[in-house]
Design a protein around this motif. Structure first.
Motif, mmCIF file in Angstrom:
data_model
loop_
_atom_site.group_PDB
_atom_site.id
_atom_site.type_symbol
_atom_site.label_atom_id
_atom_site.label_comp_id
_atom_site.label_asym_id
_atom_site.label_seq_id
_atom_site.Cartn_x
_atom_site.Cartn_y
_atom_site.Cartn_z
ATOM 1 N N THR A 189 -2.256 3.106 -16.175
ATOM 2 C CA THR A 189 -1.598 2.254 -15.193
ATOM 3 C C THR A 189 -2.590 2.021 -14.067
ATOM 4 O O THR A 189 -3.125 2.975 -13.500
ATOM 5 N N ILE A 190 -2.848 0.754 -13.746
ATOM 6 C CA ILE A 190 -3.856 0.443 -12.731
ATOM 7 C C ILE A 190 -3.278 -0.510 -11.682
ATOM 8 O O ILE A 190 -2.365 -1.274 -11.957
ATOM 9 N N ALA A 191 -3.844 -0.420 -10.498
ATOM 10 C CA ALA A 191 -3.468 -1.316 -9.399
ATOM 11 C C ALA A 191 -4.636 -2.238 -9.083
ATOM 12 O O ALA A 191 -5.794 -1.800 -9.023
ATOM 13 N N ALA A 239 -3.836 -8.799 -5.080
ATOM 14 C CA ALA A 239 -3.724 -7.416 -4.606
ATOM 15 C C ALA A 239 -2.256 -6.988 -4.646
ATOM 16 O O ALA A 239 -1.366 -7.733 -4.246
ATOM 17 N N GLY A 240 -2.041 -5.773 -5.136
ATOM 18 C CA GLY A 240 -0.692 -5.238 -5.244
ATOM 19 C C GLY A 240 -0.100 -5.340 -6.630
ATOM 20 O O GLY A 240 0.951 -4.753 -6.908
ATOM 21 N N PRO A 257 0.814 -1.219 0.000
ATOM 22 C CA PRO A 257 0.000 0.000 0.000
ATOM 23 C C PRO A 257 0.846 1.267 0.000
ATOM 24 O O PRO A 257 0.492 2.259 -0.664
ATOM 25 N N ALA A 258 1.965 1.273 0.714
ATOM 26 C CA ALA A 258 2.837 2.450 0.730
ATOM 27 C C ALA A 258 3.438 2.699 -0.646
ATOM 28 O O ALA A 258 3.574 3.854 -1.087
ATOM 29 N N GLU A 259 3.809 1.639 -1.343
ATOM 30 C CA GLU A 259 4.363 1.793 -2.689
ATOM 31 C C GLU A 259 3.299 2.269 -3.673
ATOM 32 O O GLU A 259 3.582 3.073 -4.576
ATOM 33 N N LEU A 260 2.068 1.811 -3.491
ATOM 34 C CA LEU A 260 0.995 2.297 -4.352
ATOM 35 C C LEU A 260 0.757 3.788 -4.161
ATOM 36 O O LEU A 260 0.446 4.508 -5.117
#
Length: 255
Positions: free
Chosen positions: A241-243, A200-201, A7-10
């Motif tokens: 770009t999607i997560a 996820a991620g 989550p922090a990298e996202l």
């Protein structure tokens, strides 16, 4: 190897995505009859620098290319599908322009593309652009935890094939992260329920490229970068770009 982001990298990747969105907005605003593609590249470069980004494209040199890419944006006009090098060509009323760009911020990349016409589009161009955009969002909708990569690819390809468009052979989306191109490759056509299971991620660039004439083939420009439709028909290119997240797909390059 597929690298899942925390989550922090996202959160960091959202910063890169915002810069990319600003770059594309600037390109669309500046594109007008008489403006050269090189001038357009300069406008976008200034917006990128002012936002604290570095180009993902400038000096990028994959093994497949004879020379490093010399610009901040890919500017592809009419029958140029992707990877057009911005030069002295001046835009004309009725041109179909695809702009692709990437930015590197806080250690991560963002990558996105849009297509639009200079002035009012013809009905054929309007349909091509809108269909390609719809295919992008159909692919994004399938980028959910538990789905397969083939679900994304199938959603894109079904829309393009149903409308009779060609899909640029051997090209598609890709993973994005600390490098602009990471695993996995994201084809623009595939079988639903097959392929990599989405977790996820996972961060991917989804990018349909549709060719109006219905053929998948292309020819490469003498510069080794630009790819034109083999039949000379127009093309459109959309990308985000999607997560993949527990709450569904998140577009990191949204305006």
């Amino acid at each position: 190897m597929v690298d899942l982001k925390t989550p922090a990298e996202l959160d960091l990747m959202r910063q890169a995505g915002k810069v990319v969105a600003a770059m594309l907005a600037a390109a669309k605003e500046a594109a007008a009859p008489g403006v050269s593609l090189r001038e357009l590249d300069n406008v976008v470069a200034e917006v990128m620098s002012a936002a604290g980004g570095k180009s993902s494209f400038l000096h990028y040199h994959p093994h497949s290319a004879p020379t490093p890419f010399p610009a901040v944006i890919c500017a592809s006009v009419n029958d140029m599908v992707v990877h057009g090098i911005p030069g002295d060509y001046r835009l004309k009323e009725g041109d179909l322009l695809s702009v692709d760009c990437g930015a590197h911020v806080a250690g991560f990349h963002g990558d996105a593309a849009i297509s639009f016409t200079i002035g009012e589009p013809s009905p054929e161009d309007a349909e091509l652009i809108e269909t390609t955009r719809n295919a992008l969002y159909a692919g994004i909708a399938q980028a959910k935890v538990g789905n397969r990569l083939g679900d994304v690819s199938h959603a894109i390809g079904e829309i393009g094939r149903t409308r009779g468009y060609g899909l640029l052979a051997y090209h598609g989306g890709h993973g994005v992260g600390r490098r602009m191109h990471e695993d996995p490759h994201v084809p623009n056509e595939g079988r639903a329920g097959r392929g990599l299971k989405l977790k996820a991620g996972l961060v991917i660039a989804i990018e349909p490229m549709f060719i109006a004439g219905g053929r998948d083939n292309y020819v490469t420009e003498p510069d080794g970068w630009g790819l034109r439709s083999a039949d000379g028909s127009r093309a459109a290119h959309w990308e985000h770009t999607i997560a993949v997240t527990p709450d569904g797909p998140v577009i990191l390059t949204a305006p």
